[in-house]
Design a protein around this motif. Structure first.
Motif, PDB file in Angstrom:
ATOM      1  N   ARG A 144       0.852  -1.185   0.000  1.00  0.00           N
ATOM      2  CA  ARG A 144       0.000   0.000   0.000  1.00  0.00           C
ATOM      3  C   ARG A 144       0.891   1.240   0.000  1.00  0.00           C
ATOM      4  O   ARG A 144       1.886   1.293   0.740  1.00  0.00           O
ATOM      5  N   PHE A 145       0.517   2.235  -0.795  1.00  0.00           N
ATOM      6  CA  PHE A 145       1.332   3.436  -0.919  1.00  0.00           C
ATOM      7  C   PHE A 145       0.511   4.684  -0.619  1.00  0.00           C
ATOM      8  O   PHE A 145      -0.652   4.795  -1.034  1.00  0.00           O
ATOM      9  N   ASP A 146       1.143   5.624   0.092  1.00  0.00           N
ATOM     10  CA  ASP A 146       0.486   6.860   0.477  1.00  0.00           C
ATOM     11  C   ASP A 146       1.389   8.058   0.175  1.00  0.00           C
ATOM     12  O   ASP A 146       2.621   7.927   0.119  1.00  0.00           O
ATOM     13  N   LEU A 150       6.013  17.338   2.738  1.00  0.00           N
ATOM     14  CA  LEU A 150       7.423  17.482   3.080  1.00  0.00           C
ATOM     15  C   LEU A 150       7.602  17.551   4.594  1.00  0.00           C
ATOM     16  O   LEU A 150       8.647  17.158   5.116  1.00  0.00           O
ATOM     17  N   GLN A 151       6.587  18.041   5.280  1.00  0.00           N
ATOM     18  CA  GLN A 151       6.613  18.098   6.742  1.00  0.00           C
ATOM     19  C   GLN A 151       5.644  17.042   7.299  1.00  0.00           C
ATOM     20  O   GLN A 151       4.699  16.655   6.628  1.00  0.00           O
ATOM     21  N   PRO A 152       5.892  16.591   8.547  1.00  0.00           N
ATOM     22  CA  PRO A 152       4.940  15.681   9.191  1.00  0.00           C
ATOM     23  C   PRO A 152       3.595  16.365   9.347  1.00  0.00           C
ATOM     24  O   PRO A 152       3.500  17.587   9.244  1.00  0.00           O
ATOM     25  N   PRO A 153       2.514  15.582   9.620  1.00  0.00           N
ATOM     26  CA  PRO A 153       2.539  14.195  10.090  1.00  0.00           C
ATOM     27  C   PRO A 153       2.291  13.187   8.975  1.00  0.00           C
ATOM     28  O   PRO A 153       1.963  13.545   7.852  1.00  0.00           O
ATOM     29  N   LEU A 154       2.437  11.915   9.342  1.00  0.00           N
ATOM     30  CA  LEU A 154       2.013  10.798   8.513  1.00  0.00           C
ATOM     31  C   LEU A 154       0.604  10.384   8.933  1.00  0.00           C
ATOM     32  O   LEU A 154       0.198  10.609  10.072  1.00  0.00           O
ATOM     33  N   GLU A 155      -0.098   9.755   8.026  1.00  0.00           N
ATOM     34  CA  GLU A 155      -1.476   9.346   8.328  1.00  0.00           C
ATOM     35  C   GLU A 155      -1.519   7.908   8.860  1.00  0.00           C
ATOM     36  O   GLU A 155      -2.320   7.089   8.412  1.00  0.00           O
ATOM     37  N   TYR A 156      -0.661   7.619   9.818  1.00  0.00           N
ATOM     38  CA  TYR A 156      -0.636   6.300  10.446  1.00  0.00           C
ATOM     39  C   TYR A 156      -0.816   6.475  11.949  1.00  0.00           C
ATOM     40  O   TYR A 156      -0.384   7.473  12.539  1.00  0.00           O
ATOM     41  N   ALA A 157      -1.411   5.478  12.563  1.00  0.00           N
ATOM     42  CA  ALA A 157      -1.629   5.530  14.007  1.00  0.00           C
ATOM     43  C   ALA A 157      -0.315   5.343  14.760  1.00  0.00           C
ATOM     44  O   ALA A 157       0.679   4.848  14.213  1.00  0.00           O
ATOM     45  N   GLU A 184       8.412  12.049  14.279  1.00  0.00           N
ATOM     46  CA  GLU A 184       7.228  11.437  13.680  1.00  0.00           C
ATOM     47  C   GLU A 184       7.426   9.938  13.436  1.00  0.00           C
ATOM     48  O   GLU A 184       6.518   9.129  13.685  1.00  0.00           O
ATOM     49  N   LEU A 185       8.592   9.564  12.949  1.00  0.00           N
ATOM     50  CA  LEU A 185       8.848   8.138  12.731  1.00  0.00           C
ATOM     51  C   LEU A 185       8.900   7.383  14.057  1.00  0.00           C
ATOM     52  O   LEU A 185       8.443   6.237  14.143  1.00  0.00           O
ATOM     53  N   THR A 186       9.452   8.020  15.073  1.00  0.00           N
ATOM     54  CA  THR A 186       9.449   7.401  16.404  1.00  0.00           C
ATOM     55  C   THR A 186       8.017   7.145  16.865  1.00  0.00           C
ATOM     56  O   THR A 186       7.706   6.110  17.466  1.00  0.00           O
ATOM     57  N   ARG A 187       7.131   8.081  16.571  1.00  0.00           N
ATOM     58  CA  ARG A 187       5.723   7.933  16.965  1.00  0.00           C
ATOM     59  C   ARG A 187       5.076   6.704  16.335  1.00  0.00           C
ATOM     60  O   ARG A 187       4.338   5.969  17.002  1.00  0.00           O
ATOM     61  N   VAL A 188       5.345   6.462  15.046  1.00  0.00           N
ATOM     62  CA  VAL A 188       4.642   5.374  14.357  1.00  0.00           C
ATOM     63  C   VAL A 188       5.315   4.020  14.527  1.00  0.00           C
ATOM     64  O   VAL A 188       4.749   2.999  14.129  1.00  0.00           O
TER      65      VAL A 188
END
Length: 275
Positions: A144-146, A150-157, A184-188
């Motif tokens: 799956r691709f999203d 350029l700035q956060p956030p990502l649409e992942y929980a 942000e990557l640490t969050r996901v």
């Protein structure tokens, strides 16, 4: 810094002052695309060895810079094997993970290497370039691709992924984007999950000017052309001190391999609980 590198750096500075750097960069990519287009049909006799379509020359140049079709394809294999080996050396098997994120996936150079993983492994790729994502959606149906900004956030929980990897991404981000995206990557990433990134580390110090070396040696980030963050024109250099104190401030450095893939490869892990 070599005489040739000094000359190229000086030219870029002049173009930047004249407001022509972006135009010159796009022209350079256009010329590389024309050259690669002429050679592309000679790369493989038929489809790629993995049976999947190859991206058009324009997309290969966009994500790979000065490259060839075989280098693009087999380079993805090398990166994938490096991921397997680094995780395996620390007791983790990528095939047993529940969810993986390719951050800055481009046109799927690495993602295509995971098509043989079990369908129980949820594969996700994200990139801020919609053209690249559209190509991946049409040609790599096993993931799956999203599109991200350029700035956060990502649409992942929160805590969504057992592994996030970002190859040659943080080498092209400005200082503010470095910290924003690491957070942000640490969050996901799930507790106990991994983050793998590449950086321009100590082995790139010789490519810096004397002023840049002084900044680098003080443990601070060196960023060239921050206004073009997200493109190959923006180039960032990471001293070990910055990686350990800033990049890994909420993570644990498991392995830091200098020049393993031309760039340093850093394996980080999210603690089960963040203090």
């Amino acid at each position: 810094m070599s005489i040739r590198s000094e000359f190229r750096y000086a030219v870029k500075r002049i173009l930047q002052r004249l407001g022509l750097l972006g135009f010159a960069f796009r022209l350079h990519e256009f010329i590389k695309t024309l050259k690669l287009s002429r050679r592309k049909s000679e790369a493989f006799d038929g489809p790629a060895p993995d049976g999947l379509p190859l991206p058009p020359a324009k997309l290969i140049v966009l994500v790979g810079g000065d490259t060839t079709v075989p280098a693009f394809f087999y380079g993805g294999q090398v990166v994938a094997q490096t991921i397997r080996d680094m995780l395996g050396a620390h007791g983790s098997d990528i095939g047993r993970m529940k969810a993986i994120l390719d951050f800055g996936c481009g046109c799927g150079r690495v993602m295509r290497q995971w098509q043989s993983l079990s369908s129980d492994v949820a594969l996700h790729g994200t990139d801020y370039n919609r053209v690249l994502i559209d190509w991946c959606r049409r040609n790599l149906p096993f993931a799956r691709f999203d599109v991200n900004r350029l700035q956060p956030p990502l649409e992942y929980a929160d805590n969504s992924f057992d592994l996030v990897y970002a190859f040659s991404i943080f080498t092209h981000l400005s200082a503010d984007l470095q910290t924003a995206w690491i957070d942000e990557l640490t969050r996901v990433i799930a507790p106990g999950g991994y983050l793998i990134i590449t950086v321009h580390g100590e082995s790139f110090r010789h490519a810096l000017t004397s002023d840049e070396q002084a900044v680098f040696d003080s443990g601070r980030l060196v960023v060239r052309h921050a206004g073009m963050a997200g493109s190959n024109m923006c180039t960032t250099f990471h001293p070990v001190q910055y990686v350990r104190q800033t990049v890994a401030r909420h993570l644990r450095v498991i392995e830091h391999s200098p020049a393993k893939l031309g760039q340093d490869v850093v394996l980080l892990r999210k603690p089960v609980a963040i203090s």
